[in-house]
Design a protein around this motif. Structure first.
Motif, PDB file in Angstrom:
ATOM      1  N   ALA A 169       8.855   4.509  -7.613  1.00  0.00           N
ATOM      2  CA  ALA A 169       7.732   4.598  -6.755  1.00  0.00           C
ATOM      3  C   ALA A 169       6.274   4.874  -7.427  1.00  0.00           C
ATOM      4  N   LEU A 170       6.275   5.548  -8.435  1.00  0.00           N
ATOM      5  CA  LEU A 170       4.962   6.014  -8.913  1.00  0.00           C
ATOM      6  C   LEU A 170       4.319   4.837  -9.666  1.00  0.00           C
ATOM      7  N   VAL A 171       5.015   3.763 -10.410  1.00  0.00           N
ATOM      8  CA  VAL A 171       4.531   2.806 -10.964  1.00  0.00           C
ATOM      9  C   VAL A 171       4.014   1.496 -10.336  1.00  0.00           C
ATOM     10  N   GLN A 172       4.293   1.780  -8.843  1.00  0.00           N
ATOM     11  CA  GLN A 172       3.681   0.939  -7.857  1.00  0.00           C
ATOM     12  C   GLN A 172       2.235   0.869  -7.687  1.00  0.00           C
ATOM     13  N   ASP A 173       1.571   1.912  -8.045  1.00  0.00           N
ATOM     14  CA  ASP A 173       0.086   2.380  -8.022  1.00  0.00           C
ATOM     15  C   ASP A 173      -0.118   2.140  -6.307  1.00  0.00           C
ATOM     16  N   ALA A 174       0.542   2.578  -5.498  1.00  0.00           N
ATOM     17  CA  ALA A 174       0.379   2.485  -4.062  1.00  0.00           C
ATOM     18  C   ALA A 174      -0.660   3.665  -3.680  1.00  0.00           C
ATOM     19  N   ASP A 175      -1.375   3.022  -2.422  1.00  0.00           N
ATOM     20  CA  ASP A 175      -2.293   4.183  -1.930  1.00  0.00           C
ATOM     21  C   ASP A 175      -1.589   5.409  -1.284  1.00  0.00           C
ATOM     22  N   LEU A 176      -0.239   5.180  -0.759  1.00  0.00           N
ATOM     23  CA  LEU A 176       0.300   6.244  -0.518  1.00  0.00           C
ATOM     24  C   LEU A 176       1.758   6.261  -0.880  1.00  0.00           C
ATOM     25  N   THR A 177       2.292   7.241  -1.480  1.00  0.00           N
ATOM     26  CA  THR A 177       3.660   7.399  -1.973  1.00  0.00           C
ATOM     27  C   THR A 177       4.478   8.645  -1.088  1.00  0.00           C
ATOM     28  N   ARG A 180       0.646  -1.252  -0.169  1.00  0.00           N
ATOM     29  CA  ARG A 180       0.090  -0.106  -0.046  1.00  0.00           C
ATOM     30  C   ARG A 180       0.610   1.143   0.129  1.00  0.00           C
ATOM     31  N   VAL A 181       2.182   1.110   0.431  1.00  0.00           N
ATOM     32  CA  VAL A 181       2.969   2.229   0.718  1.00  0.00           C
ATOM     33  C   VAL A 181       4.063   2.080  -0.446  1.00  0.00           C
ATOM     34  N   ALA A 182       4.544   3.238  -1.178  1.00  0.00           N
ATOM     35  CA  ALA A 182       5.913   3.239  -1.895  1.00  0.00           C
ATOM     36  C   ALA A 182       6.370   4.488  -1.356  1.00  0.00           C
ATOM     37  N   SER A 183       7.772   4.239  -1.434  1.00  0.00           N
ATOM     38  CA  SER A 183       8.714   5.300  -0.842  1.00  0.00           C
ATOM     39  C   SER A 183       9.873   5.609  -1.708  1.00  0.00           C
ATOM     40  N   VAL A 184      10.373   6.713  -1.733  1.00  0.00           N
ATOM     41  CA  VAL A 184      11.583   7.139  -2.456  1.00  0.00           C
ATOM     42  C   VAL A 184      12.549   7.635  -1.190  1.00  0.00           C
TER      43      VAL A 184
END
Length: 147
Positions: free
Chosen positions: A105-113, A24-28
């Motif tokens: 991160a953006l290609v992960q389609d996460a709820d929160l980046t 649900r969460v992707a981070s840089v």
């Protein structure tokens, strides 16, 4: 403040578990905590995605990279998204690497980046381009920036 709790849909990381949180969460992370691996540009963008990618995932990765202002780089590299990068391949500038990390991160389609100091290596024009891409692509975006 150095503490607090981040809730996602009312649930914290402990409740969701590590695997559920990562879905649900992707981070840089900050630049020194992020890496370009020896491999194709596409591999580096799609790190964390199923490999080998489908044609649709590759197309998404390229579209996101172009939205982040990496189109000129992709056009310059002889093999485009298939170009080998990293220690033994094409060398990327600091700003190009930062935008690759954003794309990852953006290609992960996460709820929160979460972007932690992700815009520091970019000039004002690229910051504007990248913020626009993030606004279009991220469901919810949290940007950590220090003055």
């Amino acid at each position: 403040s150095s503490g607090g709790v981040l809730l996602l849909g009312g649930l914290d990381r402990r409740t969701l578990g590590a695997r559920g949180w990562r879905r649900r969460v992707a981070s840089v992370p900050q630049f020194h905590e992020n890496h370009v691996l020896s491999g194709s540009f596409a591999f580096n963008v799609l790190l964390g995605s199923e490999w080998p990618p489908t044609a649709e995932r590759l197309a998404l990765a390229e579209a996101v990279c172009r939205e982040l202002g990496l189109g000129a780089l992709l056009d310059r590299m002889p093999s485009g998204m298939a170009q080998q990068v990293g220690e033994s391949g094409w060398q990327l500038s600091h700003g190009e690497r930062s935008r690759l990390f954003m794309a990852r991160a953006l290609v992960q389609d996460a709820d929160l980046t979460v972007f932690d100091e992700s815009f520091g290596a970019l000039d004002p024009d690229n910051v504007e381009v990248c913020l626009g891409a993030c606004a279009r692509r991220a469901e919810t975006l949290l940007v950590v920036a220090h003055p």
